[in-house]
Design a protein around this motif. Sequence first.
Motif, short mmCIF file in Angstrom:
data_model
loop_
_atom_site.label_atom_id
_atom_site.label_comp_id
_atom_site.label_asym_id
_atom_site.label_seq_id
_atom_site.Cartn_x
_atom_site.Cartn_y
_atom_site.Cartn_z
N ALA A 110 0.83 -1.21 0.00
CA ALA A 110 0.00 0.00 0.00
C ALA A 110 0.87 1.25 0.00
CB ALA A 110 -0.94 -0.01 1.20
N THR A 111 1.95 1.23 0.76
CA THR A 111 2.87 2.38 0.79
C THR A 111 3.47 2.63 -0.59
OG1 THR A 111 3.40 1.97 3.11
CG2 THR A 111 4.97 3.30 1.86
N LEU A 131 0.83 4.09 -2.86
CA LEU A 131 0.59 5.49 -2.49
C LEU A 131 1.72 6.39 -2.99
CD1 LEU A 131 -0.96 5.19 1.07
CD2 LEU A 131 -2.08 6.02 -1.01
N CYS A 132 2.96 5.91 -2.94
CA CYS A 132 4.09 6.68 -3.49
C CYS A 132 3.89 6.90 -4.98
CB CYS A 132 5.41 5.94 -3.25
SG CYS A 132 6.01 6.05 -1.57
N ALA A 183 1.27 9.49 -5.44
CA ALA A 183 1.79 10.80 -5.03
C ALA A 183 2.71 11.38 -6.10
CB ALA A 183 2.54 10.67 -3.70
#
Length: 167
Positions: free
Chosen positions: A71-72, A75-76, A79
């Motif tokens: 998930a990180t 999300l990066c 972003a």
Amino acid sequence: MFRLDTPLPELVVRGVVIYAAVLTLLRLTGQRESGGLGLTDVLIVVMIAQAVGGGLVGESHSVTDAVVLAATILLCSVAVDALAYRFPALSGLLKARPRPLIEDGRLNHRLMRRELLTTEEVLSQLRLHGIQDLAEVRCAYLEPNGMISVVARHGQDTSGPPRPPAL
């Protein structure tokens, strides 16, 4: 199985740092190396596979660690896309742009050196577009996904291989 083995902030920081490092390395290697995918596509696939690999095979005791890391990473990616969209000045740093490979029938040897493209490789790509001579090319671009797009001088359709003549 579902409890975190690694503290949540550490997982997030690891994901962000690794994403940024791999994205930077991929941008430095050049557009040609990514093949038909965009650099961020390659980055996401590799990192997600690595992040969830331990959880899938059981090397990690926590499936949650893998999910948080995946998930990180996603999300990066979102972003980076959002920053490039919102701040066009940053877009050139974050996203690859098409670069002129041929202008008015002349090869851009500087770009070719940077991307490790030989003249024969460029000519081969032109033949795939149905072009036999550099003089027929108004402009050609090395696209962010590593492909070469071609605009012919006389409005020829060069979107793909030449069509056989009608019978």
